[in-house]
Motif scaffolding. Structure first.
Motif, short mmCIF file in Angstrom:
data_model
loop_
_atom_site.label_atom_id
_atom_site.label_comp_id
_atom_site.label_asym_id
_atom_site.label_seq_id
_atom_site.Cartn_x
_atom_site.Cartn_y
_atom_site.Cartn_z
N GLN A 706 0.84 -1.19 0.00
CA GLN A 706 0.00 0.00 0.00
C GLN A 706 0.88 1.25 0.00
N ARG A 707 1.81 1.32 -0.94
CA ARG A 707 2.74 2.44 -0.95
C ARG A 707 2.06 3.77 -1.23
N GLU A 708 0.89 3.73 -1.85
CA GLU A 708 0.17 4.98 -2.09
C GLU A 708 -0.22 5.65 -0.77
N LEU A 709 -0.67 4.84 0.20
CA LEU A 709 -1.05 5.41 1.48
C LEU A 709 0.16 6.02 2.19
N GLY A 745 -1.30 8.46 -7.73
CA GLY A 745 -1.05 9.90 -7.73
C GLY A 745 -0.01 10.34 -6.73
N ALA A 746 -0.02 9.79 -5.52
CA ALA A 746 0.93 10.23 -4.50
C ALA A 746 2.36 9.84 -4.86
N VAL A 747 2.55 8.62 -5.37
CA VAL A 747 3.89 8.17 -5.75
C VAL A 747 4.43 9.04 -6.88
N HIS A 748 3.63 9.30 -7.88
CA HIS A 748 4.11 10.08 -9.02
C HIS A 748 4.32 11.55 -8.66
#
Length: 897
Positions: A706-709, A745-748
């Protein structure tokens, strides 16, 4: 006489000590003048004791009064040169010294050789020892010893010379009066840092100093040839920019004649090749003038060009090409020597430079032999794709069969999943792992493996583990402190500080009550983006420390199977079975972390493990079975929020929560915090977690998959890389790229901030992350390009920094990947350009377009780029305009051609 001295020494010593304490300088000097060497040595122990007494309170009135006289008395009572020098330069003596005149008086009755020895010892001390120049020079004068030319002596002399301006005389007058000026001026050329010292005293460039030296040279006080040679040698040696600036200004002030310049041709060529930019530029102008006057042969000019055209500074390279053009027009017969040198510029990273070089070659290639033409053509492969196509005809590349191969994208191999090794088998191995982690940190795999080893061996034999760990932790601040000292409890009660809380607990340095309080009632911190993963991570460490000294666990349930933090379900069931067999009680935080880590995306494996877990007949097995029966929910929706010059992410609506379906009530409260949405209003730049950034690398393993979180919670930190010039946070980006889970979106957006970071090492970390995502097929180039375009528009990312990042990425062979990103980032930036070109574009936009043009040429892409015409149609020949035209030419090229 010896007996009389022994009898009279104590009264003299008492009188001297009283005079020193009272700060009566004249009385101290008078007493010292009447003493023999033996009497002085007898007084020295009392003076040393006084020094120790005054050292802790050096700022009170007694210390301020006594220190100058103590400084003089102690120096005089030492009979050895080394002891005197040590006393004079002691760190506690620097702030209140005796005057040089007093010191020279009390030392002046010694032998001349002794005085010279002291002078040289003082001159050899570092400049930070603050030895007065008047003292060193006075000792040299009294002793007649050779002049010391150390850094400290030269710096002191320069400062003394420059300080005379307050009395109305000039630098030149004082230099003229000093009998050692010639020797010390020569020494100054070999003293690193002299330019910075002169800048500090005179201002940038030290023009007064330079004017004084040139004036004395004209008068004949200083040898002109020696100064010219010294300047040349100092510039060749290099050093700090301030040094080069002063020496270069002096060299120009000496105004070398044409004959003198010809004598130093080799020096000028070396400077043009290797010196700092300003010095190389001057050397280039001198050599250029000589070349156009016939002072350089064509071969010498070609050798010079080979070196200068290899430099990265565009201004120097362009000037060299201009010089070569003038030389070729002046003597067309020199083309055979000079054109191969011109072709060296074909490999320059700036395509404007390549084009200038190609124009020179096109203009003069017809006058050379086929052999020279072939030598020039061999360098054509270094040209950009567009220029190489242009060079085919003039250089005969088609006939030579040197057509370029079709483009192939080169990406690094995708990282393979790394399985954790088993826990260390012996206590000695655990100690080695602990020592390595404490010394230099480690990744998730090393941390989890070591933590599991500590837990396992504390269960097997705590005494043996403690004995093995003793050397590894002996230098920790808490190791030998009184266990009743409450600061230790407070330190580890506020935060576990990684493995240290477990180690301190094993050694009994943290009270059990303090650990129990941390487990049952952990400290509450302000609501911030970090609080969720930080509190979950800390809860497991506090629990491990508490259980290690109260109810040791046989093993940890949550130790991951893979370095990403993922735990295979079958392995977790086996660990629960071991707990059942031993009748042990699992830790609440440990089990909660295990549930968050267990893999649920493989339904067949999850269902099989759920059946096994239910068959255990334990509450923990039933809980795991229920957890495996449910699938991981989808990511919560978010929306973009612009705050100043930052773009952040926040929950899409008040009724939507990232915790829905993620963290049921049966999890401990510290883990349920992970499910709370991250609001922009809670994202503070400086919170209590700011000083514990080393733990952030482990947060991805708190919620593996869950790397986005996690990225969403770190987004504010990542934005500061570009907006606040913060250093270091980009180290998380490669780990984020290697983690499991959706890259949304958060990772990018975090990656976009990293590519625009202030510091080069952070941009390199972002480039690594970009390439890893691309290699794994997880890079959304359109999304990243759109993010970059928006961040440049709002001022968060500077185009020049971004251009450096994407150029680095492209140079690894990822031209197609970089093109896919910049083709989306550029149109919004072009759209904001005014049609008449009156408003200046963002600084560095031309560099970004140059990278795009290079990628387009190498990959052979075709098509239309929206709003490119706004840059192409601007007036002038700026970097932006020339590169935009190059890009349009590439995109419009007929495929059949």
């Amino acid at each position: 006489m010896t007996s009389e001295a022994a009898v009279s020494a104590p009264p003299l010593g008492d009188a001297l000590l009283k005079a020193v304490r009272a700060g009566r300088t004249a009385e101290v000097v008078g007493l010292l003048d009447g003493m023999t060497d033996a009497e002085r040595r007898a007084c020295l122990p009392a003076l040393k004791e006084l020094r120790k007494e005054l050292r802790p309170a050096r700022w009170d009135s007694a210390s301020r009064r006594a220190h100058p006289t103590l400084h003089a008395a102690g120096a005089a009572c030492h009979t050895g040169a080394a002891g005197t020098a040590d006393w004079l330069t002691g760190a506690d003596m620097r702030w209140a010294q005796a005057s040089p005149a007093v010191l020279l008086h009390v030392l002046g009755d010694r032998e001349r050789a002794w005085l010279g020895d002291v002078a040289h010892r003082l001159a050899e001390r570092p400049d930070s020892a603050q030895v007065p120049y008047e003292l060193m020079s006075g000792l040299v004068r009294l002793s007649g010893c050779p002049l010391p030319t150390t850094e400290t002596y030269v710096f002191g002399w320069v400062q003394w010379i420059c300080g005379t301006r307050r009395r109305g005389d000039t630098v030149a007058q004082r230099l003229r009066q000093d009998p050692h000026t010639a020797e010390l001026v020569t020494a100054s050329f070999g003293t690193t840092g002299i330019g910075g010292r002169l800048d500090w005293m005179f201002g940038s460039g030290a023009q007064d100093w330079v004017d004084a030296l040139t004036q004395l040279t004209r008068e004949g006080t200083l040898d002109r040839q020696e100064l010219l040679d010294s300047c040349a040698a100092a510039l060749l040696r290099g050093g700090p920019p301030a040094d080069c600036r002063v020496f270069l200004r002096l060299l120009k002030g000496l105004e070398p004649t044409r004959a003198e310049e010809l004598e130093h041709v080799a020096t000028w060529m070396a400077l043009a090749s290797d010196a700092v930019s300003t010095v190389a530029s001057h050397a280039q102008s001198v050599l250029g003038s000589l070349a156009l006057d016939g002072g350089l042969t064509a071969r010498q000019l070609a050798e010079m060009s080979d070196a200068v055209l290899f430099r990265a500074e565009r201004r120097l390279v362009r000037s060299q090409l201009v010089l070569l053009g003038k030389a070729l027009r002046r003597d067309r017969s020199s083309a055979a020597e000079l054109l191969p040198a011109v072709a060296r510029a074909f490999g320059h990273e700036d395509t404007d430079v390549q084009e200038r070089a190609l124009k020179l070659v096109e203009r003069h290639i017809g006058s050379v032999t086929a052999e020279v033409r072939a030598e020039v053509a061999a360098s054509a492969d270094l040209l950009s794709a567009g220029l190489r196509a242009r060079a085919e005809g003039p250089l005969g590349l088609e006939e030579a069969g040197t057509a370029p191969e079709p483009y192939r994208e080169m990406l690094p191999p995708a990282p393979e999943p790394q399985r954790l090794a088993t826990a260390p088998e012996s206590a000695a191995e655990v100690a080695e792992e602990v020592a390595a982690l404490l010394a230099s940190g480690g990744d998730v795999a090393a941390f989890e493996r070591t933590l599991d080893g500590l837990v396992r061996h504390s269960y097997r034999d705590r005494a043996a583990l403690v004995e093995a760990l003793r050397p590894a932790v002996a230098r920790r601040w808490w190791f030998d402190i009184d266990s009743r000292y409450t600061a230790v409890d407070g330190y580890f009660g506020a935060a576990p500080h990684g493995l240290e809380v477990v180690l301190a607990a094993l050694f009994g340095q943290v009270r059990v009550e303090a650990l129990r309080k941390a487990v049952q009632h952990p400290p509450t911190t302000e609501s911030c983006a970090h609080s969720g993963p930080a509190r979950a991570f800390n809860a497991r460490l506090w629990e491990a420390a508490h259980r290690a000294v109260t109810e040791p666990q046989p093993l940890l349930l949550a130790t991951p199977t893979w370095a990403s933090g993922v735990l295979e379900p079958d392995e977790l069931v086996s660990r629960l079975d071991e707990y059942r067999r031993l009748g042990a009680r699992p830790g609440e935080a440990d089990l909660a972390q295990a549930l968050l880590r267990v893999r649920r995306d493989d339904r067949a494996a999850a269902d099989a493990a759920a059946a096994r877990a239910a068959a255990l007949g334990t509450p923990e097995g039933d809980r795991l079975a229920r957890w495996l029966a449910t699938a991981s929910p989808s990511l919560p929706s978010v929306r973009r929020h612009v705050s100043g010059n930052r773009v952040l992410l926040e929950p899409a609506g008040a009724d939507e929560s990232a915790g829905t379906g993620w963290f049921p009530d049966e999890l401990p409260p510290e883990f349920r915090l992970l499910g709370l949405p991250v609001d922009v209003s809670t994202q503070r730049r400086y919170c209590s977690h700011y000083w514990e950034q080393s733990d952030q690398q482990y947060w991805l393993a708190v919620l593996p998959g869950q790397r986005e979180l996690v990225a969403g919670r770190l987004l504010n930190d990542l934005s500061a890389l570009a907006t606040d010039d913060i250093r270091g946070d980009a180290a998380l980006l490669p780990r984020m790229a290697e983690a499991e889970g959706e890259a949304g979106g958060a990772v990018h957006l975090g990656l976009a901030y990293g590519l625009g970071a202030r510091h080069p090492e952070d941009r390199l970390g972002a480039v690594d992350a970009l390439l890893v995502l691309a290699a794994r097929g997880q890079l959304d180039a359109f999304r990243l390009g759109a993010d970059l375009g928006e961040l440049v528009r709002c001022g968060a990312v500077k185009p020049l920094r971004l251009a450096e990042s994407v150029r680095t990425a492209a140079a690894t062979g990822a031209y197609a990947t970089v093109w896919a990103v910049v083709r989306t980032a550029l149109p919004p930036l072009f759209e904001r350009l005014d049609a008449d070109g009156a408003t200046a574009p963002p600084h560095g936009l031309g560099e970004l377009v140059a990278v795009a043009a290079d990628c387009a040429e190498r990959t052979g892409v075709r098509g239309e780029l929206p709003h490119l015409s706004r840059a192409v149609d601007r007036r002038g020949t700026s970097r932006l305009v020339t590169q935009a035209r190059r890009l349009r030419t590439t995109l419009d090229r007929d495929e059949a051609a």
